[in-house]
Design an enzyme around this catalytic site. Sequence first.
Site: not given
Ligand code: NAD
Length: 324
Positions: A42, A47, A76, A168, A219, A270, A276-277, A280
Site C-alpha cells: 500500500d 509517503y 494514491k 477517506n 488503531g 505497517k 512482525r512482518l 502479521n
Molecule cells: P498500523 O495500524 O499499521 O500500525 C502501525 C504501528 O503498529 C507501528 O507503530 C508498528 O510498529 C506497530 N506494529 C506493527 N506490527 C505490530 C505487531 N505485530 N505488534 C505490535 N505492534 C505492531 O498503522 P498505519 O501505518 O497508520 O496504517 C497502516 C497503513 O495504512 C499505512 O502504512 C498506510 O499504508 C495506510 N494508511 C492509509 C491512510 C489513508 O488516508 N488512506 C491513512 C493512514 C494509513
Amino acid sequence: MSGRGTGPQELPPIGLGLWKIDRDRAADVVFEAIRVGYRHVDSACDYGNEVEVGQGIRRAIAAGHCGRDQLWVTSKLWNTYHEPSRVRAACERSLADLGLDHLDLYLVHFPIALEFVPFEERYPPGWVRDPGASPPRMHPIPVPLADTWGAMERLVEAGLVRRVGLSNCPVALIREIAARARIQPAVLQVEMHPFLAQAKLLRFCRESGIAVTAYSPFGAGSYVPLGMATAEDSVLGHPVIREIAVAIGRTPAQVVLRWGIQRGPAVIPKTVRSERLVENLAAVDFALDDPQMRAITALDRHRRFNDAGAFCEGAFGTFFPIFD
Ligand code: NAD
C-alpha cells in the site's frame, strides 16, 4: 471485483502499509515482505518513498520471490493533483518512481482538493502550500470530486491502472461518485479497527460490490508518536484483545488483524521489523469464533484517529473537516 488484463483479481487480505517507512529502509522492508509472502503493498505519493518501494519490488521480482502479475500494488492520488488536467501526470510520476508500467489500484487519497504544487518545486508536496509562510496553511481549491473521478477513469482506459477507488470518503460521497461513474469505485480504503468498527459503512460497501481496505488496523499505534492518540487509546493493550490472544495462543496483533479480515476487508499493517512482518501475515492462518468476533466488535467506540477535521487545524493551520 474485476480488473483488466493479468494480475491478482482479488485484493490480497493482508498488505504491507508503507506510510512512515523511512526511505533508507523502505527497499529492504518491501523486499523482505515479498520474500516472506506478502503480495500486496500500500503505497502513496504522499509517503515520499515510492522510489525505494519500487527498488524493493524489483529486487524481489528479480530474485524470483514473485512475479509482477502476482503482486497487488496500490498507490494514491495526492490532494494537490485533483484538477482533472493534473491527474495523469501524478499517476505517471508514481509509476515512474515505482518503476512499474501499471498499478493494480489507484485511490483518491482524500476528498480534499488543494492548490497545485509543481513537481520541481516540491515532491511530495504535502499539505501546506508554502512551508516557509508564516503561518504555513493549506490552500483548498473548489474541484468537484466527480471531475477528479472522470480523470481517474481515463487512467483505467489508458491502461495505466487496473482499478480506481476512493479513500477517506463517507457513504454519501461514494453514492454521488457511483451515480455518475462510468467506472465504479472498486475499493474504499478507510480507517477501521476495533475502536472504529464502521459496521454501516462496511455493509454499504458489501451490498454495493465495493471491496474495503482497513487502514491503521491497529488503531492508535501509529498516532501516539504524532501526538494524535495516547497510550490509553491502545487497541492492542485492551484486556478483551489480550484475553482472546492468550486463550488461543496468538498475539494481540494477530487477533486484531484476524478480526479485521474475517469481517471481509483487507488490512494493511505497517511494520519495518522482519519478525512482525511474519507475525502479521500469519493472521490468515486461523479463525476467531463468533463470540470472539462479537466481543471485539463490541469494543467499537467510534474513535477516529486520522481525522482531517482535527489534525489539519493543529498541523496545517487550516480547519478542514471531511467526516462531520
Ligand atoms: P498500523 O495500524 O499499521 O500500525 C502501525 C504501528 O503498529 C507501528 O507503530 C508498528 O510498529 C506497530 N506494529 C506493527 N506490527 C505490530 C505487531 N505485530 N505488534 C505490535 N505492534 C505492531 O498503522 P498505519 O501505518 O497508520 O496504517 C497502516 C497503513 O495504512 C499505512 O502504512 C498506510 O499504508 C495506510 N494508511 C492509509 C491512510 C489513508 O488516508 N488512506 C491513512 C493512514 C494509513
